[in-house]
Design a protein around this motif. Sequence first.
Motif, PDB file in Angstrom:
ATOM      1  N   SER A 122      40.520  98.353 122.508  1.00 52.04           N
ATOM      2  CA  SER A 122      40.025  97.255 123.345  1.00 52.04           C
ATOM      3  C   SER A 122      39.766  97.684 124.785  1.00 52.04           C
ATOM      4  CB  SER A 122      40.990  96.068 123.308  1.00 52.04           C
ATOM      5  OG  SER A 122      42.248  96.440 123.823  1.00 52.04           O
ATOM      6  N   LYS A 123      40.372  98.774 125.233  1.00 51.65           N
ATOM      7  CA  LYS A 123      40.163  99.214 126.616  1.00 51.65           C
ATOM      8  C   LYS A 123      38.732  99.666 126.867  1.00 51.65           C
ATOM      9  CE  LYS A 123      44.862 100.406 127.778  1.00 51.65           C
ATOM     10  NZ  LYS A 123      45.822 101.463 128.077  1.00 51.65           N
ATOM     11  N   TRP A 124      38.047 100.128 125.832  1.00 50.56           N
ATOM     12  CA  TRP A 124      36.673 100.569 126.060  1.00 50.56           C
ATOM     13  C   TRP A 124      35.664  99.827 125.197  1.00 50.56           C
ATOM     14  CZ3 TRP A 124      34.060 102.910 121.990  1.00 50.56           C
ATOM     15  CH2 TRP A 124      34.848 103.402 120.951  1.00 50.56           C
ATOM     16  N   ILE A 125      36.072  99.367 124.026  1.00 47.64           N
ATOM     17  CA  ILE A 125      35.081  98.729 123.145  1.00 47.64           C
ATOM     18  C   ILE A 125      34.748  97.306 123.620  1.00 47.64           C
ATOM     19  CG2 ILE A 125      36.525  97.692 121.342  1.00 47.64           C
ATOM     20  CD1 ILE A 125      34.581  99.025 119.320  1.00 47.64           C
ATOM     21  N   ILE A 126      35.707  96.603 124.199  1.00 46.10           N
ATOM     22  CA  ILE A 126      35.446  95.243 124.684  1.00 46.10           C
ATOM     23  C   ILE A 126      34.504  95.275 125.901  1.00 46.10           C
ATOM     24  CG2 ILE A 126      36.463  93.130 125.648  1.00 46.10           C
ATOM     25  CD1 ILE A 126      36.961  93.578 122.584  1.00 46.10           C
ATOM     26  N   PRO A 127      34.782  96.107 126.914  1.00 48.39           N
ATOM     27  CA  PRO A 127      33.812  96.179 128.025  1.00 48.39           C
ATOM     28  C   PRO A 127      32.409  96.596 127.558  1.00 48.39           C
ATOM     29  CG  PRO A 127      35.874  97.204 128.681  1.00 48.39           C
ATOM     30  CD  PRO A 127      35.981  96.898 127.215  1.00 48.39           C
ATOM     31  N   TRP A 128      32.360  97.519 126.613  1.00 47.39           N
ATOM     32  CA  TRP A 128      31.056  97.949 126.082  1.00 47.39           C
ATOM     33  C   TRP A 128      30.358  96.775 125.389  1.00 47.39           C
ATOM     34  CZ3 TRP A 128      29.901  98.241 120.760  1.00 47.39           C
ATOM     35  CH2 TRP A 128      28.630  98.752 120.465  1.00 47.39           C
TER      36      TRP A 128
ATOM     37  N   ASN B 236      30.851  93.637 125.882  1.00 44.53           N
ATOM     38  CA  ASN B 236      30.468  92.645 126.897  1.00 44.53           C
ATOM     39  C   ASN B 236      29.123  92.990 127.518  1.00 44.53           C
ATOM     40  OD1 ASN B 236      32.552  90.766 126.743  1.00 44.53           O
ATOM     41  ND2 ASN B 236      33.848  91.924 128.132  1.00 44.53           N
ATOM     42  N   ARG B 237      28.883  94.264 127.737  1.00 42.70           N
ATOM     43  CA  ARG B 237      27.588  94.670 128.314  1.00 42.70           C
ATOM     44  C   ARG B 237      26.461  94.468 127.298  1.00 42.70           C
ATOM     45  NH1 ARG B 237      30.815  98.713 130.319  1.00 42.70           N
ATOM     46  NH2 ARG B 237      30.116 100.233 128.796  1.00 42.70           N
ATOM     47  N   VAL B 238      26.723  94.824 126.055  1.00 37.57           N
ATOM     48  CA  VAL B 238      25.685  94.716 125.023  1.00 37.57           C
ATOM     49  C   VAL B 238      25.373  93.245 124.708  1.00 37.57           C
ATOM     50  CG1 VAL B 238      25.129  95.229 122.607  1.00 37.57           C
ATOM     51  CG2 VAL B 238      26.242  96.969 124.018  1.00 37.57           C
ATOM     52  N   ALA B 239      26.395  92.407 124.661  1.00 36.37           N
ATOM     53  CA  ALA B 239      26.211  91.002 124.275  1.00 36.37           C
ATOM     54  C   ALA B 239      26.294  90.060 125.483  1.00 36.37           C
ATOM     55  CB  ALA B 239      27.257  90.617 123.233  1.00 36.37           C
TER      56      ALA B 239
ATOM     57  N   SER C 240      33.435  85.499 127.295  1.00 36.45           N
ATOM     58  CA  SER C 240      32.728  86.776 127.424  1.00 36.45           C
ATOM     59  C   SER C 240      31.909  87.063 126.171  1.00 36.45           C
ATOM     60  CB  SER C 240      33.729  87.905 127.631  1.00 36.45           C
ATOM     61  OG  SER C 240      34.541  87.645 128.743  1.00 36.45           O
ATOM     62  N   GLY C 241      30.828  87.811 126.359  1.00 36.31           N
ATOM     63  CA  GLY C 241      29.936  88.140 125.248  1.00 36.31           C
ATOM     64  C   GLY C 241      30.625  88.815 124.075  1.00 36.31           C
ATOM     65  N   ALA C 242      31.651  89.616 124.342  1.00 36.88           N
ATOM     66  CA  ALA C 242      32.367  90.315 123.262  1.00 36.88           C
ATOM     67  C   ALA C 242      33.085  89.347 122.338  1.00 36.88           C
ATOM     68  CB  ALA C 242      33.378  91.304 123.844  1.00 36.88           C
ATOM     69  N   TYR C 243      33.364  88.134 122.825  1.00 35.04           N
ATOM     70  CA  TYR C 243      34.109  87.154 122.039  1.00 35.04           C
ATOM     71  C   TYR C 243      33.215  86.035 121.508  1.00 35.04           C
ATOM     72  CZ  TYR C 243      37.983  89.740 123.932  1.00 35.04           C
ATOM     73  OH  TYR C 243      38.840  90.756 124.262  1.00 35.04           O
ATOM     74  N   THR C 244      31.952  86.359 121.309  1.00 33.87           N
ATOM     75  CA  THR C 244      31.023  85.445 120.650  1.00 33.87           C
ATOM     76  C   THR C 244      30.674  86.051 119.291  1.00 33.87           C
ATOM     77  OG1 THR C 244      29.081  86.542 121.589  1.00 33.87           O
ATOM     78  CG2 THR C 244      30.037  84.720 122.875  1.00 33.87           C
ATOM     79  N   ILE C 245      29.996  85.275 118.470  1.00 32.35           N
ATOM     80  CA  ILE C 245      29.583  85.809 117.168  1.00 32.35           C
ATOM     81  C   ILE C 245      28.708  87.046 117.357  1.00 32.35           C
ATOM     82  CG2 ILE C 245      28.084  85.346 115.184  1.00 32.35           C
ATOM     83  CD1 ILE C 245      29.305  82.623 114.967  1.00 32.35           C
TER      84      ILE C 245
ATOM     85  N   PHE D 222      29.340  98.558 115.060  1.00 34.88           N
ATOM     86  CA  PHE D 222      29.715  99.842 115.639  1.00 34.88           C
ATOM     87  C   PHE D 222      30.856 100.488 114.850  1.00 34.88           C
ATOM     88  CE2 PHE D 222      32.302 102.288 118.690  1.00 34.88           C
ATOM     89  CZ  PHE D 222      31.375 103.265 119.030  1.00 34.88           C
ATOM     90  N   LEU D 223      31.886  99.697 114.568  1.00 43.37           N
ATOM     91  CA  LEU D 223      33.026 100.232 113.821  1.00 43.37           C
ATOM     92  C   LEU D 223      32.625 100.613 112.397  1.00 43.37           C
ATOM     93  CD1 LEU D 223      35.861  97.849 115.072  1.00 43.37           C
ATOM     94  CD2 LEU D 223      35.473 100.250 115.708  1.00 43.37           C
ATOM     95  N   GLU D 224      31.727  99.843 111.820  1.00 44.33           N
ATOM     96  CA  GLU D 224      31.242 100.155 110.471  1.00 44.33           C
ATOM     97  C   GLU D 224      30.485 101.481 110.458  1.00 44.33           C
ATOM     98  OE1 GLU D 224      31.270  99.690 106.543  1.00 44.33           O
ATOM     99  OE2 GLU D 224      32.253  98.323 107.939  1.00 44.33           O
ATOM    100  N   GLN D 225      29.695 101.726 111.499  1.00 40.74           N
ATOM    101  CA  GLN D 225      28.982 103.003 111.592  1.00 40.74           C
ATOM    102  C   GLN D 225      29.960 104.167 111.665  1.00 40.74           C
ATOM    103  OE1 GLN D 225      25.984 103.046 114.684  1.00 40.74           O
ATOM    104  NE2 GLN D 225      25.251 101.022 114.090  1.00 40.74           N
ATOM    105  N   ILE D 226      31.034 103.985 112.428  1.00 35.82           N
ATOM    106  CA  ILE D 226      32.043 105.044 112.517  1.00 35.82           C
ATOM    107  C   ILE D 226      32.722 105.238 111.164  1.00 35.82           C
ATOM    108  CG2 ILE D 226      34.250 105.712 113.559  1.00 35.82           C
ATOM    109  CD1 ILE D 226      33.321 104.312 116.123  1.00 35.82           C
ATOM    110  N   LYS D 227      33.061 104.124 110.501  1.00 32.54           N
ATOM    111  CA  LYS D 227      33.701 104.217 109.176  1.00 32.54           C
ATOM    112  C   LYS D 227      32.787 104.921 108.177  1.00 32.54           C
ATOM    113  CE  LYS D 227      36.318  99.915 109.473  1.00 32.54           C
ATOM    114  NZ  LYS D 227      36.402  98.550 108.936  1.00 32.54           N
ATOM    115  N   ASN D 228      31.497 104.600 108.237  1.00 30.30           N
ATOM    116  CA  ASN D 228      30.547 105.151 107.264  1.00 30.30           C
ATOM    117  C   ASN D 228      30.381 106.659 107.356  1.00 30.30           C
ATOM    118  OD1 ASN D 228      30.072 102.693 106.055  1.00 30.30           O
ATOM    119  ND2 ASN D 228      28.249 102.253 107.266  1.00 30.30           N
ATOM    120  N   THR D 229      30.777 107.250 108.463  1.00 27.73           N
ATOM    121  CA  THR D 229      30.710 108.705 108.555  1.00 27.73           C
ATOM    122  C   THR D 229      31.725 109.350 107.620  1.00 27.73           C
ATOM    123  OG1 THR D 229      32.324 108.914 110.352  1.00 27.73           O
ATOM    124  CG2 THR D 229      29.992 108.620 110.973  1.00 27.73           C
ATOM    125  N   GLY D 230      32.791 108.605 107.315  1.00 32.59           N
ATOM    126  CA  GLY D 230      33.837 109.130 106.433  1.00 32.59           C
ATOM    127  C   GLY D 230      34.678 110.221 107.077  1.00 32.59           C
ATOM    128  N   ARG D 231      34.540 110.414 108.369  1.00 38.99           N
ATOM    129  CA  ARG D 231      35.231 111.509 109.044  1.00 38.99           C
ATOM    130  C   ARG D 231      36.493 111.092 109.783  1.00 38.99           C
ATOM    131  NH1 ARG D 231      29.798 113.965 111.700  1.00 38.99           N
ATOM    132  NH2 ARG D 231      29.056 115.021 109.857  1.00 38.99           N
TER     133      ARG D 231
END
Length: 188
Positions: free
Chosen positions: A43-49, A51-54, A79-84, A93-102
């Motif tokens: 949450s220290k970096w993904i929430i601010p990110w 918020n900027r995107v959304a 905040s934008g991060a806490y909307t749908i 984003f997390l799904e993309q990381i998971k899909n790498t399987g690494r």
Amino acid sequence: IQLLNLLYLQSLDWNSDRSALEQEVKLLDEQLRSILVKSKDLSKWIIPWANRVAKSSEVRVSDYWLNGTGQMEGDTLVSGAYTIDGKMVIDDFLEQIKNTGRYEEILTTILPGFEGDYKKSYLAQWENFAQNFDKGSEKLRGRNEWLTVVNNLSTGRNLYFNALNLVDQQIEPYKDDAELPDWATMVG
């Protein structure tokens, strides 16, 4: 961001040096692994990110009290991060990381805590919005502004019902949660 991603992908297509590409993939893999390992608290970096995107998805109490010409003391913001939309950005984003399987072993350790904290914060922001919604009436100045709001209470322009509908839509991702707070079960 999408345009930058597209440009990056196109640059990969134009690059004919296979060893340079493999080196870049290795470097990026190491950097992402390092970020995930070092930042046990996503949450220290993904929430601010997020918020900027959304940012355009932010919701303020004052957005619903547009008829008022006065000032509000301390607007309430979701905040934008806490909307749908923000949740979708994070989930994708997390799904993309998971899909790498690494990074399964790292994600298995850090995701449950992040998801629990995110859900609490998400619901808390919407609860705060609902609890402070009536503060928007501070913007109403004079009889005419109050009459406009009162006359709309029995119509589809009822700001209270519109706000409740918004909260109901926004907390939809957690509606089936067994630990859903009482206030959230009453909204729908």
